[in-house]
Scaffold this active site. Structure first.
Site, mmCIF file in Angstrom:
data_model
loop_
_atom_site.group_PDB
_atom_site.id
_atom_site.type_symbol
_atom_site.label_atom_id
_atom_site.label_comp_id
_atom_site.label_asym_id
_atom_site.label_seq_id
_atom_site.Cartn_x
_atom_site.Cartn_y
_atom_site.Cartn_z
ATOM 1 N N LYS B 81 0.852 -1.196 0.000
ATOM 2 C CA LYS B 81 0.000 0.000 0.000
ATOM 3 C C LYS B 81 0.888 1.245 0.000
ATOM 4 O O LYS B 81 1.907 1.280 0.701
ATOM 5 C CB LYS B 81 -0.883 -0.038 1.248
ATOM 6 C CG LYS B 81 -1.974 1.021 1.344
ATOM 7 C CD LYS B 81 -2.802 0.786 2.618
ATOM 8 C CE LYS B 81 -3.936 1.780 2.773
ATOM 9 N NZ LYS B 81 -4.741 1.497 3.993
ATOM 10 N N SER B 156 -9.670 1.498 3.179
ATOM 11 C CA SER B 156 -8.818 2.275 2.298
ATOM 12 C C SER B 156 -7.796 1.447 1.525
ATOM 13 O O SER B 156 -7.240 1.929 0.540
ATOM 14 C CB SER B 156 -8.082 3.344 3.099
ATOM 15 O OG SER B 156 -7.194 2.737 4.017
ATOM 16 N N SER B 180 -9.666 -0.831 7.328
ATOM 17 C CA SER B 180 -9.108 -0.610 5.999
ATOM 18 C C SER B 180 -8.409 -1.810 5.362
ATOM 19 O O SER B 180 -8.084 -1.758 4.184
ATOM 20 C CB SER B 180 -8.134 0.580 6.031
ATOM 21 O OG SER B 180 -8.846 1.786 6.036
#
Lengths: 488, 490
Positions: B81, B156, B180
């Protein structure tokens, strides 16, 4: 109206830079005047994702200082973020301590000019990180140097217990001695290791009632002189302003001033106290600090006799003057060196003179401390003894002292080698005295006449004897012989 | 050959590479073939490192050819990420304010992946600064759900979940502040583990809500979660909040991952089934039946303070965020406005120009919550609620090994469906937030599909540092079902 009609009230906020090896929350070494931004890492640069890690040594230094300042030590404390935007603050928050300072409710004893001491209460002692520095060179921009960012600072806040500029200065100097004695700070004013922010106002007596002037804070003073002068200046300025305007202290009318070192005046920075909202909250990146009994005891073993206490001991035990004792206790090593030397049996005043008149001068030239000159207390004591015994003169003692830096021989032997031993043989000295008397009939007459010229003539004859003996005659014995011969 | 490789799990691929049966460089090539073919539509990656990845793969292959020992992720292509700092490629947090930011250091997790000989192939999209539940808040890119390209991948960590689901990597790293990792794992039909707070170092993870953030893996199955956790877990002296081994004995999560938990007790919270989609509830009920068949005892518990979790979370997370994001000011790095008249305007304009709407919203919320006069009523109160929620869990775990519930009340929603109503979006986190507030581990695993063939996630929550048992419990379900083996048709 005269000065005696008002009382000056001062509280002090002091920032002391701690002499830890590394910064407060990262591994960067502390450095002064390195190339800009050369002592930085992701953490003190405030880079995304970097995290702080507490420097335990800084916490120990803080606890040690707070203990010496008679504070209550928090058993549980934590780190808080203080938010404000400024280019020298890389994270735009400063890690500090808000509601749980490491030390609170203490006091410091300061020496007053009349030889008395006064207790000034300490409100709180807490740790925080320093910001960087904005550098304004030229052009339409500023640059930021973050070498200083993250340096551990101890913030000490006193109660408004000081009532003169001299007291404020005395506190600052006493605190400098204390942190140096404890070894927690170099407290070098030139390097900005101590910064002061006095809060000043006046209580003015008029017509049986007391008026209080608005408080002013003078920011960022970095010398004792600036501190003392700014407080004195503020007192006068506030008094004049009060006579002019009659404005009294009320909430929100605190003003902030700077200090102009050249013009020696305070300069208004902020008219009204801004409603700063620092939005303090506990820093989630750091864990709380628990100060347990064991840790505290271990830290307390590093406590030492504090300078003021040592100073009064030198006065009461060794009969030194307040001034001499004060000079000796400006530096812990020197004070201990003196103490150790005297404890071997040497005369305190003699040792004090050797250290303060000769030792400090030589040490300064060499850029080290007196205790680091390499003359052991026993050898210094020996030098004091032969001087005291009249074996060498005070002047010769200086020469022997200098020689002792390079020679391991005893002071006695060095004096012999340098032919500095005084002549104390009365028979030999009597011969010289007789020669001088014969050669200076007029002076002898003057002495004998006992008139105005007597003292001067006596001095002249003494000088002649000393000259003939090449400075080695023991002056006490010469005076005795002269006295008996001339009946003076 | 390339599809065969892509169908392998991390564990299988690593073992094949280590044995010399498969070349890491072939795995990397297969993954890039896939990325080049599909990522223009999926949009999972913000940056990829093909050349560097092939070089790294070549090094691993060479080591193996020479008979040298290799790490636990030898040659396995992993995505990360884009809120974890890497010295290679940008670290943007999907924000315009850090669009061209290059970190001079690697996050601890990155160092650990590299030390395990993993091959980092690229960095994935996210909601800007990890603030969001759909990846629609990315300031840089749109990511779609591989199962339905009109739908969001969740967030997210939407890019990471989509990349794993679309076989564009073998596992991905995500971060989880309020769900997330788990919610996008649920939306994309993969496994996603949020470890105990403090289990994995946060050093180098760009902070959103520091007391809630935790890094974890998104993988094809439970075994891979265990493998990844083995690599990334452990105390880090650079992160004071990472727990040392005296608190959390570091175990081998992989060994015994297939072991069944004896006398397993599972708790459900009936009140929480209200408000979730019918099909979601049905899948959870089906999962309960699977566990019953395995001999588990199902008990019902109450979580009296669970309903306050969202309110508490959006005060605590935003308060911390308002402070964490203060450093993006245009002075030291990142976007700087070209229109500043003075230094105050450098701040205000740089931030106004480069932060997205949701980030601004949360900064304002958090600033308000911390403001003098409001602190006690908002931030302090939220901390108290947080303690009550922790208490709820502590009480529950005296009676049960774990708690199960949906990961999300719905399956993946349509792109744009909730962007106009932030509150609706916040409510999508209703099941995931509590574990972050309590700092305990939780996992989402595939447990069904709705009528639109969209994946449904089962969430299992365990006590602090109970990851090993949590993974075993999850594996018990996985061993009885095939949901995790299904792949989306791209």
């Amino acid at each position: 109206m005269t000065d005696s009609d008002y009382k000056i009230i001062v509280g002090l906020e002091i920032h002391v830079q701690l002499a830890t090896r590394t910064k407060m929350f990262c591994g960067c070494e502390l450095a002064f005047a390195e190339d800009p931004n050369s002592r930085v890492c992701p953490t003190c640069l405030g880079l995304p994702g970097a995290l702080p890690v507490m420097n335990a040594q800084a916490v120990e230094f803080a606890i040690l200082t707070a203990t010496a300042l008679n504070c209550k030590i928090a058993e549980f404390t934590k780190w808080d973020r203080k938010s404000y935007y400024y280019p020298d603050l890389p994270k735009n928050y400063q890690i500090s301590q808000y509601d749980l300072p490491i030390g609170s409710n203490g006091f410091i004893e300061i020496p007053l000019s009349d030889g008395q001491t006064k207790k000034i209460r300490i409100l709180r002692v807490h740790l925080e990180e320093d910001a960087g520095k904005n550098v304004h060179t030229s052009g339409n921009f500023s640059q930021v140097d973050l070498n200083r960012a993250g340096t551990p600072l101890l913030e000490i806040v006193t109660e408004p217990d000081m009532n003169s500029a001299e007291e404020v200065r005395a506190l600052a100097i006493e605190l400098q001695r204390i942190v140096r004695f404890l070894g927690v700070s170099q407290a070098d004013m030139q390097k900005g290791h101590m910064r002061f922010e006095p809060n000043v106002n006046l209580h003015i007596e008029r017509g049986g009632s007391t008026s209080k002037t608005p408080i002013t804070e003078v920011k960022n003073l970095n010398s004792f002189k600036a501190l003392e002068k700014s407080v004195a200046f503020e007192a006068v300025r506030q008094f004049d302003e009060f006579l002019d305007t009659g404005i009294c202290l009320q909430s929100g009318n605190k003003k902030t001033f700077g200090w102009d070192d050249v013009k020696e005046v305070t300069v208004l920075q902020r008219e009204k106290e801004e409603a700063h909202d620092y939005r303090y909250f506990p820093d989630p990146d750091l864990v709380p600090v628990v100060v347990n009994e064991e840790w505290l005891e271990r830290i307390k073993t590093k406590l030492c006799e504090l300078p003021l206490k040592m100073q009064s001991r030198f006065i009461s035990e060794y009969g030194l003057s307040d001034y001499d004792a004060g000079v000796l206790t400006t530096d812990k090593e020197m004070a201990k060196y003196f103490d150790d030397t005297v404890k071997t049996g040497a005369d305190a005043k003699r040792v004090c003179n050797l250290i303060t008149q000769t030792g400090i001068k030589i040490a300064n030239e060499k850029g080290c401390g007196v205790a680091q000159l390499g003359i052991e207390p026993t050898r210094l004591a020996a030098l004091a003894k032969i001087t005291d015994d009249g074996k060498i003169s005070a002047t010769a003692a200086v020469t022997v002292f200098e020689k002792m830096l390079e020679s391991k021989d005893s002071p006695d032997k060095i004096a012999q080698q340098l032919d500095l031993l005084q002549r104390s043989d009365e028979g030999e000295l009597e011969k010289i005295v007789d020669e001088v008397i014969t050669a200076n009939a007029q002076a002898v007459e003057d002495v004998k006449s006992g008139g105005k010229k007597s003292k001067k003539a006596h001095g002249f004859l003494m000088g002649q004897v000393m000259q003939k003996s090449k400075g080695k005659a023991n002056p006490q014995i010469v005076a005795k012989i002269l006295g008996s011969k001339l009946g003076s | 050959m390339s599809q065969e490789i892509l169908n392998l799990t991390c564990k299988q691929l690593r073992d094949s590479i280590a044995k010399g049966d498969v070349k890491s460089s072939d795995a990397v090539s297969a993954v890039f073939e896939r990325i080049e073919k599909y990522d223009t539509r999926i949009g999972a990656f913000l940056s990829t490192f093909k050349t560097e990845a092939l070089t790294q793969a070549g090094k691993v292959d060479e080591k193996i050819a020479k008979g040298q020992s290799v790490g636990a992720l030898a040659g396995v292509p992993i995505a990360v990420k884009d809120n974890m700092c890497t010295t290679f490629g940008p670290t943007s947090c999907a924000s315009k304010i850090l669009e061209n930011f290059h970190s001079p250091y690697n996050a601890t997790v990155i160092e650990k992946l590299l030390a395990a000989d993993a091959v980092i192939i690229g960095k994935t999209n996210l909601d800007e600064f990890a603030m969001g539940s759909s990846t629609e808040n990315s300031g840089l890119k749109k990511t779609v759900n591989p199962w339905d390209k009109d739908r969001v991948p969740g967030g997210s960590s939407g890019g990471s979940a989509a990349a794993v689901a679309a076989q564009m990597c073998f596992a991905a790293m995500g971060s989880d502040t309020g769900g997330s990792i788990r919610q996008p794992a649920s939306f994309c039909g993969v496994a996603g583990l949020k470890p105990t707070y403090g289990r994995v170092s946060r050093y180098g993870l760009v902070a959103y809500g520091s007391s809630l953030d935790q890094i974890g893996p998104l993988t094809k199955n439970i075994e891979d979660c265990a493998l990844m956790l083995n690599v990334i877990a452990g105390h880090d002296e650079k992160d004071s909040t990472s727990v040392d081994e005296t608190t959390a004995f570091l175990c081998d999560f992989l060994s015994g991952a297939n072991k069944e938990v004896k006398d397993l007790k599972i708790a459900v919270v009936p009140q929480l089934f209200e408000g979730a989609d019918e099909q979601v509830i049905q899948s959870i009920k089906d999962a309960i039946e699977v566990y019953k068949k395995l001999g588990a005892q199902i008990i019902e518990i109450q979580m009296p303070h669970f309903e306050y979790a969202i309110a508490a979370y959006y005060l605590i997370a935003t308060a911390e965020a308002s402070s964490n994001l203060a450093r993006y000011d245009g002075v030291h790095y990142g976007h700087r406005t070209k229109n500043a008249g003075d230094y105050i305007e450098v701040y205000t304009k740089s931030r106004a120009e480069a932060f997205g709407t949701e980030v601004k919203r949360r900064i304002m919320l958090g600033t308000y919550a911390l403001s003098s006069g409001y602190y006690d009523a908002y931030y302090l109160k939220a901390l108290k609620v947080r303690n009550l929620i922790r208490g709820d869990f502590t009480a529950a775990f005296e009676k049960t090994d774990c708690i199960i519930m949906p990961t999300s009340p719905t399956t993946a929603f349509k792109i744009g469906e909730k962007t106009a109503d932030p509150l609706q979006m916040y409510l999508a986190d209703v099941y995931t937030i509590a574990a972050n507030l309590a700092g305990i581990p939780a996992i989402s695993i595939p447990c069904g599909f709705d009528k639109n063939n969209l994946p449904i996630g089962l969430q299992i929550i365990a006590p602090a540092f109970g990851e090993k048992k949590l993974l075993q419990i999850a594996r018990m379900f996985e061993s009885q079902t095939d949901f995790h083996k299904k792949n989306p048709q791209l």
